[in-house]
Design an enzyme around this catalytic site. Structure first.
Site, PDB file in Angstrom:
ATOM      1  N   ASP A 156      78.847  59.987  35.152  1.00 41.80           N
ATOM      2  CA  ASP A 156      80.212  60.783  34.689  1.00 41.80           C
ATOM      3  C   ASP A 156      81.188  59.996  35.542  1.00 41.80           C
ATOM      4  O   ASP A 156      82.188  60.339  35.358  1.00 41.80           O
ATOM      5  CB  ASP A 156      79.981  62.330  34.797  1.00 41.80           C
ATOM      6  CG  ASP A 156      79.641  62.614  36.039  1.00 41.80           C
ATOM      7  OD1 ASP A 156      79.499  61.928  36.985  1.00 41.80           O
ATOM      8  OD2 ASP A 156      79.647  63.796  36.275  1.00 41.80           O
ATOM      9  N   SER A 157      80.946  59.158  36.158  1.00 47.01           N
ATOM     10  CA  SER A 157      81.825  58.171  37.038  1.00 47.01           C
ATOM     11  C   SER A 157      82.632  57.323  35.780  1.00 47.01           C
ATOM     12  O   SER A 157      83.665  56.779  36.062  1.00 47.01           O
ATOM     13  CB  SER A 157      81.424  57.147  37.901  1.00 47.01           C
ATOM     14  OG  SER A 157      80.433  56.500  37.508  1.00 47.01           O
ATOM     15  N   LYS A 188      70.678  62.901  34.624  1.00 49.25           N
ATOM     16  CA  LYS A 188      70.874  63.250  36.126  1.00 49.25           C
ATOM     17  C   LYS A 188      71.694  64.540  36.155  1.00 49.25           C
ATOM     18  O   LYS A 188      72.608  64.675  35.240  1.00 49.25           O
ATOM     19  CB  LYS A 188      71.383  62.020  36.694  1.00 49.25           C
ATOM     20  CG  LYS A 188      71.791  62.338  38.192  1.00 49.25           C
ATOM     21  CD  LYS A 188      72.309  61.175  38.979  1.00 49.25           C
ATOM     22  CE  LYS A 188      73.324  60.595  39.058  1.00 49.25           C
ATOM     23  NZ  LYS A 188      74.831  61.509  39.070  1.00 49.25           N
ATOM     24  N   ASP A 241      74.080  61.211  32.911  1.00 50.43           N
ATOM     25  CA  ASP A 241      74.603  62.455  33.637  1.00 50.43           C
ATOM     26  C   ASP A 241      74.916  63.521  32.737  1.00 50.43           C
ATOM     27  O   ASP A 241      75.442  63.154  32.008  1.00 50.43           O
ATOM     28  CB  ASP A 241      75.953  61.853  34.288  1.00 50.43           C
ATOM     29  CG  ASP A 241      75.663  61.861  35.735  1.00 50.43           C
ATOM     30  OD1 ASP A 241      74.893  62.297  36.640  1.00 50.43           O
ATOM     31  OD2 ASP A 241      76.404  60.947  36.425  1.00 50.43           O
ATOM     32  N   GLU A 289      74.123  60.772  48.038  1.00 53.94           N
ATOM     33  CA  GLU A 289      75.474  60.383  48.115  1.00 53.94           C
ATOM     34  C   GLU A 289      76.231  60.670  49.561  1.00 53.94           C
ATOM     35  O   GLU A 289      76.299  61.704  49.707  1.00 53.94           O
ATOM     36  CB  GLU A 289      76.428  60.788  46.805  1.00 53.94           C
ATOM     37  CG  GLU A 289      77.910  59.984  46.864  1.00 53.94           C
ATOM     38  CD  GLU A 289      78.443  60.106  45.560  1.00 53.94           C
ATOM     39  OE1 GLU A 289      77.862  60.604  44.477  1.00 53.94           O
ATOM     40  OE2 GLU A 289      79.679  59.783  45.446  1.00 53.94           O
TER      41      GLU A 289
HETATM   42  O1  KIV Z   1      78.436  59.049  38.186  1.00 57.71           O
HETATM   43  C1  KIV Z   1      78.124  58.229  38.805  1.00 57.71           C
HETATM   44  O2  KIV Z   1      78.288  57.315  38.897  1.00 57.71           O
HETATM   45  C2  KIV Z   1      77.106  58.634  40.129  1.00 57.71           C
HETATM   46  C3  KIV Z   1      76.794  57.665  41.071  1.00 57.71           C
HETATM   47  C4  KIV Z   1      77.836  57.390  41.760  1.00 57.71           C
HETATM   48  C5  KIV Z   1      75.374  57.972  41.549  1.00 57.71           C
HETATM   49  O3  KIV Z   1      76.667  59.596  40.017  1.00 57.71           O
END
Ligand code: KIV
Length: 291
Positions: A71-72, A140, A110, A208
């Site tokens: 979700d980044s 995730k 995510d 993280e």
């Molecule tokens: O959303 C994402 O990219 C993440 C990574 C930083 C692990 O959760």
């Protein structure tokens, strides 16, 4: 619920055990069983984020075994300031694109903020969408002890879960972007969170922004792989956000990022060269024209 180790899993085949996750010759999609076997072999592996089919296909061809539709995407792809506004519809659309762009990587998506915090049933409904509509192999979600019931139900329902503890960006409004697990009590809590997600059945856990020594200890005590980001060198795997890693993100990037290219400069330079050609009348030329 305790996850079976790869050796206990009934369908374990000796021939599976020799293939490295990165650099192996697998022509099929990587599964969570392959991930468990890699931990048993003590093998390290890379994970990158991806948010679109074309970028995902480049990483798939490069042999990246696990692709995270993080979700980044909120900050790195959709123009939000944080991951908080990202919706399940957006994650489903981006995840489907990444699945279409890959043939080998395990694609993990995510669950965005607000799509699982209400409880296990909401988490199952959201994860089911990502598995059925987008075709991802795993999801995730953030949180240790606080998310263990969600993880349990997803795993019982046949959906592999990667957990995410330490700094959890969906909680930025409560915790900020600070190193987690510093000090005795915070370190003990991180280890409790790590155990909780493992006991709930997660197949891997992202750590993280936690001190390297603590991440190393978690990696030693867990039988599931740890995936570090800003967590030192001792985790089983490492993940980076692709736009950080390739130098596309503008402004400051975190200290834990290693920049392997400067795509922002390359792309900006190409865009300026194109603009100058158009303005100066040197593009298109005869060879770019049809008659
Ligand atoms: O959303 C994402 O990219 C993440 C990574 C930083 C692990 O959760």
């Amino acid at each position: 619920m305790t996850q079976l180790s790869a050796a206990q899993t009934p369908q374990a085949k000796p021939s599976d055990s020799g293939k490295a996750l990165y650099g192996g010759k697998s022509t099929r999609r990587i599964t969570v069983r392959d991930i468990a076997l890699a931990k048993e072999r003590g093998e390290k592996w890379p994970m990158l984020t991806a948010y679109d089919a074309m970028t995902a296909s480049v990483f798939d061809e490069a042999g990246i075994p696990v692709m995270l539709v993080g979700d980044s995407a909120g900050n790195c792809h959709l123009g939000y300031e944080t991951t908080v506004p990202v919706t399940l519809d957006e994650m489903a659309m981006l995840s489907a694109a990444v699945v279409r762009g890959t043939s080998r990587a395990l694609v993990v998506a995510d669950l965005p903020f607000g799509s699982y915090q209400e409880g296990p049933v909401q988490a199952l409904r959201s994860a089911t969408r990502l598995v059925k509509e987008a075709g991802v192999g795993a999801v995730k979600l953030e949180g240790g002890e606080r998310s263990h019931r969600q993880i349990e139900l997803l795993v019982e329902s046949g959906i592999p879960v990667m957990a995410h503890i330490g700094l959890t960006p969906q909680s930025v409004n409560a915790m900020g972007y600070r190193v987690q697990g510093r000090g005795e009590e915070a370190a003990a809590q991180l280890l409790r969170d790590a155990k909780a997600v493992q006991d709930a059945g997660a197949f891997a856990v992202v750590l993280e922004l936690v001190p390297a020594e603590l991440a190393a200890e978690a990696t030693r005590v867990l039988h599931i792989p740890t995936v570090g980001i800003g967590a030192g060198a001792e985790t089983d795997a490492q993940v980076l956000v692709w736009t950080d890693m390739l130098g596309l993100t503008g402004g400051r990037v975190p200290k834990f990022v290693k920049q392997y290219a400067d795509l922002r400069a390359v792309m900006g330079g190409a865009a300026r060269a194109f603009a100058e050609d158009v303005v100066g009348g040197t593009f298109p030329r005869e060879e770019h024209s049809v008659h």
